[in-house]
Write a protein that holds these residues in place. Structure first.
Motif, PDB file in Angstrom:
ATOM      1  N   ARG A 220       0.822  -1.213   0.000  1.00  0.00           N
ATOM      2  CA  ARG A 220       0.000   0.000   0.000  1.00  0.00           C
ATOM      3  C   ARG A 220       0.857   1.265   0.000  1.00  0.00           C
ATOM      4  N   GLY A 221       2.170   1.087  -0.169  1.00  0.00           N
ATOM      5  CA  GLY A 221       3.068   2.235  -0.268  1.00  0.00           C
ATOM      6  C   GLY A 221       3.303   2.959   1.046  1.00  0.00           C
ATOM      7  N   MET A 222       3.147   2.265   2.165  1.00  0.00           N
ATOM      8  CA  MET A 222       3.344   2.888   3.475  1.00  0.00           C
ATOM      9  C   MET A 222       4.761   2.641   3.977  1.00  0.00           C
ATOM     10  N   ASN A 223       5.401   3.692   4.472  1.00  0.00           N
ATOM     11  CA  ASN A 223       6.754   3.572   4.996  1.00  0.00           C
ATOM     12  C   ASN A 223       6.726   3.178   6.467  1.00  0.00           C
ATOM     13  N   LEU A 224       7.538   2.187   6.819  1.00  0.00           N
ATOM     14  CA  LEU A 224       7.712   1.800   8.219  1.00  0.00           C
ATOM     15  C   LEU A 224       8.969   2.488   8.742  1.00  0.00           C
ATOM     16  N   SER A 225       8.810   3.402   9.686  1.00  0.00           N
ATOM     17  CA  SER A 225       9.950   4.148  10.211  1.00  0.00           C
ATOM     18  C   SER A 225      10.658   3.403  11.343  1.00  0.00           C
ATOM     19  N   ARG A 226      10.030   2.359  11.862  1.00  0.00           N
ATOM     20  CA  ARG A 226      10.677   1.547  12.903  1.00  0.00           C
ATOM     21  C   ARG A 226      10.029   0.176  12.949  1.00  0.00           C
ATOM     22  N   ILE A 227      10.872  -0.843  13.076  1.00  0.00           N
ATOM     23  CA  ILE A 227      10.385  -2.190  13.355  1.00  0.00           C
ATOM     24  C   ILE A 227      11.370  -2.835  14.315  1.00  0.00           C
ATOM     25  N   GLU A 228      10.851  -3.403  15.369  1.00  0.00           N
ATOM     26  CA  GLU A 228      11.716  -3.977  16.402  1.00  0.00           C
ATOM     27  C   GLU A 228      11.036  -5.177  17.039  1.00  0.00           C
ATOM     28  N   SER A 229      11.832  -6.163  17.379  1.00  0.00           N
ATOM     29  CA  SER A 229      11.303  -7.364  18.029  1.00  0.00           C
ATOM     30  C   SER A 229      11.637  -7.355  19.512  1.00  0.00           C
ATOM     31  N   ARG A 230      10.757  -7.981  20.281  1.00  0.00           N
ATOM     32  CA  ARG A 230      10.966  -8.183  21.718  1.00  0.00           C
ATOM     33  C   ARG A 230      10.523  -9.602  22.053  1.00  0.00           C
ATOM     34  N   PRO A 231      11.205 -10.274  22.956  1.00  0.00           N
ATOM     35  CA  PRO A 231      10.776 -11.629  23.324  1.00  0.00           C
ATOM     36  C   PRO A 231       9.411 -11.602  24.005  1.00  0.00           C
ATOM     37  N   THR A 232       8.586 -12.581  23.683  1.00  0.00           N
ATOM     38  CA  THR A 232       7.275 -12.672  24.328  1.00  0.00           C
ATOM     39  C   THR A 232       7.387 -13.134  25.778  1.00  0.00           C
ATOM     40  N   LYS A 233       8.552 -13.685  26.123  1.00  0.00           N
ATOM     41  CA  LYS A 233       8.837 -14.227  27.464  1.00  0.00           C
ATOM     42  C   LYS A 233       8.115 -15.550  27.709  1.00  0.00           C
TER      43      LYS A 233
END
Length: 279
Positions: A220-233
């Protein structure tokens, strides 16, 4: 009635400075008066807003040098109902505070882990043998300096003024362009704006589990300015993902992407759309 604004204390923290900037702007724009409420940790600050003990919470989200503040991310994921009202980007300049007569006399340096990390190069160059002690806040250990002349703390120049402490060196952060992004959180609906933040977990750690959700925005032409993973624990290798989109969630294309996103996610949380301002 005054708005209560929670932030990481004690007084003199960068979070308090961001909160002051926000309430001053709010007063100019709306005439609304506010009361600052310090809390001993980031988690307690966020919970104060989630449990309606405070109207708003101002918390650090991301630093340009050290990356995301994981305590903010993890606590926000665990709670429900909070929405981002605004993002504040503030320059950070660290100072070395101490009553020691010279830097060579210092044996211990206290500060928040983010501040210690942002000054790591300077500390290794000028104070390679000191003990670094992490604290909940940059100002938490300042009372130690009154009696221990071999101790120092990394905090702001404003904190030095508030606590009447000498500055031995400033700035000491490794990179001059050092900025922290703060989020203003509330139980109120988000006002909309240029950015939207969300987080989601996927049903299983299988090939393509992350690609499919990301393709929804790319197509859809949308820019992602941040993507980050975190453990679900929950188990090793099990992650959840935080995403910032440069678009307003009220736009039809974003609504369509989020609706389709639910097909590929186990849990989806929308933290709202907001504007980003420099303070």
């Amino acid at each position: 009635m005054n708005l209560s604004v929670a932030h990481l204390g004690p007084p003199g923290t960068y979070a308090e400075a961001a909160a002051l900037a926000y309430v001053n702007w709010l007063t100019r724009e709306t005439g609304q008066q506010s009361l600052l409420c310090p809390y001993p940790s980031i988690a307690q600050t966020i919970k104060a807003a989630a449990q309606a003990q405070a109207h708003l919470a101002v918390v650090p989200m991301e630093n340009s040098v050290e990356g995301s503040v994981t305590m903010t991310m993890d606590t926000l994921w665990q709670l429900s109902g909070l929405q981002i009202q605004q993002a504040l980007v503030m320059p950070i300049s660290h100072a070395l505070l101490s009553k020691a007569t010279k830097i060579g006399d210092i044996r211990t340096v206290y500060s928040h882990p983010q501040a210690l990390a942002q000054c790591q190069g300077w500390l290794e160059k000028f104070m390679p043998s000191v003990q670094l002690v992490p604290m909940n806040a940059t100002t938490e250990a300042l009372h130690y300096l009154e009696e221990d002349y071999k101790a120092a703390a990394i905090a702001s120049s404003r904190a030095a003024q508030l606590y009447n402490l000498p500055i031995l060196a400033c700035p000491i952060n490794d990179y001059p362009d050092n900025y922290t992004r703060f989020w203003v959180l509330s139980l109120e609906p988000s006002p909309g704006g240029s950015h939207t933040s969300l987080a989601f977990s996927v049903p299983a750690n299988v090939p393509g589990a992350l690609v499919k959700p990301l393709q929804l925005f790319a197509s859809r032409g949308m820019n992602l300015s941040r993507i980050e993973s975190r453990p679900t624990k929950r188990s090793l290798g099990d992650y959840l993902f935080f995403i910032d989109i440069e678009a307003d969630a009220r736009q039809p294309s974003v609504q369509s992407a989020i609706t389709e996103l639910t097909k590929y996610t186990e849990t989806l949380k929308i933290f709202g759309s907001y504007s980003v301002v420099s303070v």
